[in-house]
Design a protein around this motif. Structure first.
Motif, PDB file in Angstrom:
ATOM      1  N   THR A 164      29.719 -16.005  24.989  1.00 12.49           N
ATOM      2  CA  THR A 164      28.275 -15.837  24.801  1.00 12.49           C
ATOM      3  C   THR A 164      27.710 -17.083  24.142  1.00 12.49           C
ATOM      4  O   THR A 164      28.469 -17.981  23.734  1.00 12.49           O
ATOM      5  N   ALA A 165      26.399 -17.110  24.002  1.00 13.50           N
ATOM      6  CA  ALA A 165      25.718 -18.270  23.409  1.00 13.50           C
ATOM      7  C   ALA A 165      26.313 -18.595  22.038  1.00 13.50           C
ATOM      8  O   ALA A 165      26.516 -17.700  21.223  1.00 13.50           O
ATOM      9  N   GLY A 166      26.597 -19.866  21.825  1.00 17.97           N
ATOM     10  CA  GLY A 166      27.080 -20.297  20.517  1.00 17.97           C
ATOM     11  C   GLY A 166      28.586 -20.448  20.414  1.00 17.97           C
ATOM     12  O   GLY A 166      29.072 -21.074  19.468  1.00 17.97           O
ATOM     13  N   CYS A 167      29.351 -19.874  21.360  1.00 16.53           N
ATOM     14  CA  CYS A 167      30.814 -20.024  21.320  1.00 16.53           C
ATOM     15  C   CYS A 167      31.180 -21.496  21.535  1.00 16.53           C
ATOM     16  O   CYS A 167      30.534 -22.198  22.320  1.00 16.53           O
ATOM     17  N   SER A 168      32.226 -21.942  20.864  1.00 17.64           N
ATOM     18  CA  SER A 168      32.647 -23.339  21.028  1.00 17.64           C
ATOM     19  C   SER A 168      33.892 -23.395  21.913  1.00 17.64           C
ATOM     20  O   SER A 168      34.811 -22.591  21.743  1.00 17.64           O
ATOM     21  N   ILE A 169      33.887 -24.339  22.857  1.00 19.29           N
ATOM     22  CA  ILE A 169      34.991 -24.399  23.821  1.00 19.29           C
ATOM     23  C   ILE A 169      35.396 -25.846  24.154  1.00 19.29           C
ATOM     24  O   ILE A 169      34.614 -26.777  23.992  1.00 19.29           O
ATOM     25  N   THR A 170      36.639 -25.965  24.607  1.00 21.73           N
ATOM     26  CA  THR A 170      37.100 -27.192  25.255  1.00 21.73           C
ATOM     27  C   THR A 170      37.395 -26.834  26.707  1.00 21.73           C
ATOM     28  O   THR A 170      38.021 -25.800  26.979  1.00 21.73           O
ATOM     29  N   VAL A 171      36.929 -27.673  27.628  1.00 21.90           N
ATOM     30  CA  VAL A 171      37.212 -27.431  29.040  1.00 21.90           C
ATOM     31  C   VAL A 171      37.889 -28.655  29.636  1.00 21.90           C
ATOM     32  O   VAL A 171      37.368 -29.774  29.509  1.00 21.90           O
ATOM     33  N   HIS A 172      39.045 -28.445  30.227  1.00 25.28           N
ATOM     34  CA  HIS A 172      39.662 -29.492  31.046  1.00 25.28           C
ATOM     35  C   HIS A 172      39.307 -29.160  32.486  1.00 25.28           C
ATOM     36  O   HIS A 172      39.358 -27.990  32.887  1.00 25.28           O
ATOM     37  N   GLY A 173      38.925 -30.173  33.260  1.00 20.86           N
ATOM     38  CA  GLY A 173      38.565 -29.857  34.629  1.00 20.86           C
ATOM     39  C   GLY A 173      38.260 -31.091  35.446  1.00 20.86           C
ATOM     40  O   GLY A 173      38.533 -32.228  35.031  1.00 20.86           O
ATOM     41  N   ASP A 174      37.692 -30.865  36.621  1.00 26.12           N
ATOM     42  CA  ASP A 174      37.354 -31.951  37.543  1.00 26.12           C
ATOM     43  C   ASP A 174      35.845 -32.010  37.740  1.00 26.12           C
ATOM     44  O   ASP A 174      35.211 -30.988  38.020  1.00 26.12           O
ATOM     45  N   VAL A 175      35.290 -33.202  37.606  1.00 30.18           N
ATOM     46  CA  VAL A 175      33.853 -33.371  37.836  1.00 30.18           C
ATOM     47  C   VAL A 175      33.623 -33.411  39.344  1.00 30.18           C
ATOM     48  O   VAL A 175      34.241 -34.208  40.056  1.00 30.18           O
ATOM     49  N   LYS A 176      32.738 -32.523  39.816  1.00 27.38           N
ATOM     50  CA  LYS A 176      32.480 -32.423  41.252  1.00 27.38           C
ATOM     51  C   LYS A 176      30.991 -32.576  41.524  1.00 27.38           C
ATOM     52  O   LYS A 176      30.172 -32.382  40.631  1.00 27.38           O
ATOM     53  N   GLU A 177      30.683 -32.869  42.749  1.00 31.43           N
ATOM     54  CA  GLU A 177      29.289 -32.878  43.162  1.00 31.43           C
ATOM     55  C   GLU A 177      28.784 -31.434  43.090  1.00 31.43           C
ATOM     56  O   GLU A 177      29.504 -30.502  43.453  1.00 31.43           O
ATOM     57  N   SER A 178      27.561 -31.253  42.598  1.00 31.64           N
ATOM     58  CA  SER A 178      27.040 -29.897  42.451  1.00 31.64           C
ATOM     59  C   SER A 178      26.041 -29.572  43.546  1.00 31.64           C
ATOM     60  O   SER A 178      25.253 -30.426  43.949  1.00 31.64           O
ATOM     61  N   GLY A 179      26.107 -28.323  44.030  1.00 37.22           N
ATOM     62  CA  GLY A 179      25.107 -27.875  44.989  1.00 37.22           C
ATOM     63  C   GLY A 179      23.850 -27.383  44.290  1.00 37.22           C
ATOM     64  O   GLY A 179      22.812 -27.190  44.901  1.00 37.22           O
ATOM     65  N   GLY A 180      23.926 -27.197  42.965  1.00 43.51           N
ATOM     66  CA  GLY A 180      22.804 -26.633  42.202  1.00 43.51           C
ATOM     67  C   GLY A 180      21.645 -27.608  42.082  1.00 43.51           C
ATOM     68  O   GLY A 180      21.835 -28.817  42.157  1.00 43.51           O
ATOM     69  N   ARG A 181      20.448 -27.040  41.871  1.00 48.07           N
ATOM     70  CA  ARG A 181      19.273 -27.893  41.716  1.00 48.07           C
ATOM     71  C   ARG A 181      19.223 -28.525  40.332  1.00 48.07           C
ATOM     72  O   ARG A 181      19.648 -27.923  39.365  1.00 48.07           O
ATOM     73  N   GLY A 182      18.714 -29.752  40.241  1.00 51.03           N
ATOM     74  CA  GLY A 182      18.523 -30.404  38.949  1.00 51.03           C
ATOM     75  C   GLY A 182      19.803 -30.903  38.316  1.00 51.03           C
ATOM     76  O   GLY A 182      19.828 -31.215  37.134  1.00 51.03           O
ATOM     77  N   GLN A 183      20.881 -30.935  39.057  1.00 45.47           N
ATOM     78  CA  GLN A 183      22.133 -31.463  38.500  1.00 45.47           C
ATOM     79  C   GLN A 183      22.937 -32.131  39.601  1.00 45.47           C
ATOM     80  O   GLN A 183      23.107 -31.589  40.689  1.00 45.47           O
ATOM     81  N   ALA A 184      23.423 -33.317  39.301  1.00 48.45           N
ATOM     82  CA  ALA A 184      24.210 -34.044  40.294  1.00 48.45           C
ATOM     83  C   ALA A 184      25.652 -33.555  40.288  1.00 48.45           C
ATOM     84  O   ALA A 184      26.335 -33.592  41.304  1.00 48.45           O
ATOM     85  N   THR A 185      26.101 -33.097  39.111  1.00 50.38           N
ATOM     86  CA  THR A 185      27.530 -32.790  38.958  1.00 50.38           C
ATOM     87  C   THR A 185      27.748 -31.424  38.315  1.00 50.38           C
ATOM     88  O   THR A 185      26.845 -30.853  37.719  1.00 50.38           O
ATOM     89  N   GLU A 186      28.966 -30.937  38.439  1.00 48.78           N
ATOM     90  CA  GLU A 186      29.392 -29.765  37.681  1.00 48.78           C
ATOM     91  C   GLU A 186      30.873 -29.950  37.367  1.00 48.78           C
ATOM     92  O   GLU A 186      31.526 -30.848  37.903  1.00 48.78           O
ATOM     93  N   LEU A 187      31.379 -29.096  36.486  1.00 45.85           N
ATOM     94  CA  LEU A 187      32.775 -29.232  36.081  1.00 45.85           C
ATOM     95  C   LEU A 187      33.551 -28.009  36.542  1.00 45.85           C
ATOM     96  O   LEU A 187      33.268 -26.894  36.121  1.00 45.85           O
ATOM     97  N   GLN A 188      34.527 -28.243  37.395  1.00 40.86           N
ATOM     98  CA  GLN A 188      35.405 -27.155  37.846  1.00 40.86           C
ATOM     99  C   GLN A 188      36.542 -27.048  36.829  1.00 40.86           C
ATOM    100  O   GLN A 188      37.358 -27.960  36.704  1.00 40.86           O
ATOM    101  N   ALA A 189      36.571 -25.927  36.103  1.00 40.89           N
ATOM    102  CA  ALA A 189      37.531 -25.805  35.000  1.00 40.89           C
ATOM    103  C   ALA A 189      38.947 -25.578  35.514  1.00 40.89           C
ATOM    104  O   ALA A 189      39.171 -24.756  36.409  1.00 40.89           O
ATOM    105  N   THR A 190      39.919 -26.294  34.941  1.00 40.86           N
ATOM    106  CA  THR A 190      41.322 -25.990  35.199  1.00 40.86           C
ATOM    107  C   THR A 190      41.940 -25.305  33.980  1.00 40.86           C
ATOM    108  O   THR A 190      42.950 -24.635  34.070  1.00 40.86           O
ATOM    109  N   GLU A 191      41.319 -25.498  32.811  1.00 42.64           N
ATOM    110  CA  GLU A 191      41.763 -24.823  31.594  1.00 42.64           C
ATOM    111  C   GLU A 191      40.584 -24.718  30.646  1.00 42.64           C
ATOM    112  O   GLU A 191      39.793 -25.662  30.530  1.00 42.64           O
TER     113      GLU A 191
END
Ligand code: 4AD
Ligand code: MG
Length: 464
Positions: free
Chosen positions: A68-95
């Motif tokens: 939920t909002a405010g939780c702190s996390i570390t994400v390992h992943g791959d930066v990919k091209e995003s299909g979403g609006r207003g963002q060029a990239t997204e992060l596909q999490a591996t861990e």
């Protein structure tokens, strides 16, 4: 795997990289297809990065689905091209590793938008909001520009003391610094508190300005600036006053008032230009969400020459204005915020430098003009904020300065070292002070000065 900030990972050039991102969850949304979208923010920029976490991650059911909002996390992943609006990239999490939970029933910064007043009660959490985050990034840029500007202009950074025994502005609005026990103070023969027995052997205060000490260094090293916290114990609960604020004060030997005005104008143009060039995302936010006049006001500062107007001419304009002011105005009176705002917002519609004020309303150190009635003072006024800079050419003539001190009831003994600068190799010199928070207010459009400093100090407020 290299660590990237959200700012870096949002660049198209990051696509294809494996990366580690760390920050705080803003929102989580679960898709029917068996994965979750997590909006992650780390403060490196206004925008979040979208993290895509698939259901086959080992902690998906146990942890990821409960973020939920405010939780702190570390994400390992791959930066990919995003299909979403207003963002060029997204992060596909591996861990995805959860560091800290934030109970949604207790954590105040949920989806609901809180007022800026309310956020002041959570000074420890408000930097996690978009608005305060954007303010602090812009504040950082302004500070950087201040140093860059003066360093490029050949000014030396000098640290003037926070604790002082002299009242620069002569307004008597100083916080006392003492180690005397208020319950049991030492007394002199008359029964008054004996500050000769205090820590510094004399009454001491938090500085209201580094100017007097700045003058000492300017009359040895030429061009200097000081930049630090200053304190004023005035009981003013306005949207432009703090009890603790940051001031940058250049001081230059062989400068006259015109040089000082030119410097102030170049200085403000530089800060505004740098903010426009380097804080585009945050400035768009202020324009859209806070005040849609900020960008135009900044363009005006960057491009237009500042209007220069004598105090006497300003009084004429105010008298002829036909405006109903709360405080009536006449030659000899100090300008109130309403007068300053009329001049810069309605009449001139641009920054204006007022100069040559009556001697009776200005401090002892300002140089007296040949008319004997006015002093070489200058105030820079900008729309919305009013006075943002105050400065002057300094009185370099020993006899005139002593006369001015007598006029204002100051004891020359207390300022013997300041007078020595006039006794030994005196030179014309000038300087000014810019209130950092007022500058940040001007560029961000934030209406209240309490929202442009991390921990505002105002009457009754010093909890955190
Ligand atoms: O006009 P001021 O009082 O000038 C001086 O202190 C001079 N000694 C400066 C100098 O010539 N070196 O203060 C300078 C600026 C103001 O124009 C304003 O921007 C800011 O400091 N300022 C305050 N900002 C926030 N809260 C307050 N209480 C402020 N008082 C002044
Ligand atoms: Mg002033």
């Amino acid at each position: 795997m290299s660590k990237l900030t959200v700012r870096q990972a949002r660049q198209e050039s990051a696509i294809g990289q494996s990366a580690t991102l760390q920050g705080w969850v803003r929102t989580r949304r679960d898709s029917k297809g068996g994965f979750s979208f997590i909006e992650l923010n780390d403060g490196s920029c206004l925008a979040n990065i979208q993290v895509v976490a698939d259901a086959d991650l080992p902690n998906y059911e146990a942890e990821i689905k409960h973020l939920t909002a405010g939780c702190s996390i570390t994400v390992h992943g791959d930066v990919k091209e995003s299909g979403g609006r207003g963002q060029a990239t997204e992060l596909q999490a591996t861990e995805l590793i959860v560091h800290g939970w934030a109970d949604p029933d207790a954590y105040p910064l949920q989806k609901k938008r809180h007022s800026l007043e309310k956020l002041r009660e959570w000074a420890h959490l408000r930097p996690r909001t978009n608005t305060i985050g954007a303010v602090m990034r812009v504040r950082n840029q302004v500070c950087r520009s201040i140093h860059d500007f003066f360093q490029d202009e050949g000014f030396l950074y000098v640290h003037t003391p926070v604790i002082t025994a002299s009242d620069c502005e002569g307004a008597g609005e100083m916080f006392r610094v003492t180690t005397i026990d208020p319950a049991n103070p030492p007394r002199d023969e008359q029964g008054a508190v004996d500050y000769a027995q205090d820590f510094f052997d004399r009454p001491s205060y938090l500085t209201v300005s580094g100017q007097l000490e700045g003058e000492i260094y300017a009359t040895a090293l030429g061009k200097i600036y000081t930049f630090g916290p200053t304190f004023r114990a005035e009981n003013s609960n306005t949207s432009r006053h703090l009890a603790e604020f940051w001031m940058v004060e250049p001081e230059a030997a062989f400068y006259e008032l015109e040089d000082n005005m030119d410097l102030a104008e170049r200085f403000l143009k530089r800060i505004v230009g740098d903010v426009l060039a380097n804080c585009d995302e945050d400035m768009q936010f202020f324009h859209q969400r806070i005040d849609d006049t900020v960008l135009a006001a900044m363009q005006a500062v960057a491009e237009q020459p500042f209007e220069r107007l004598s105090y006497t001419d300003a009084i004429k304009l105010l008298e002829e204005s036909g405006e109903k002011f709360e405080f009536p105005i006449a030659w000899g009176a100090d300008l109130q915020a309403e007068h300053e705002r009329y001049l810069t917002e309605k009449k001139i519609k641009a920054p204006v430098i007022l100069h040559d004020y009556p001697r009776s309303i200005k401090p002892f150190y300002m140089r007296v003009n040949d008319d004997d009635k006015t002093v070489r003072a200058m105030d820079v006024l900008v729309p919305r904020v009013g006075e943002i800079i105050g400065g002057s050419q300094r009185e370099e003539r020993l006899d005139v300065l002593e006369g001015r001190m007598a006029e204002q009831g100051l004891d020359p003994q207390d300022y013997w070292w300041y007078l020595d600068l006039r006794r030994f190799g005196t030179v014309p010199h000038a300087g000014f002070g810019l209130g950092l928070e007022r500058m940040v207010q001007f560029v961000t459009g934030m209406a209240n000065i309490r929202d442009v400093i991390p921990f505002p100090r105002t009457p009754g407020n010093a909890e955190f």
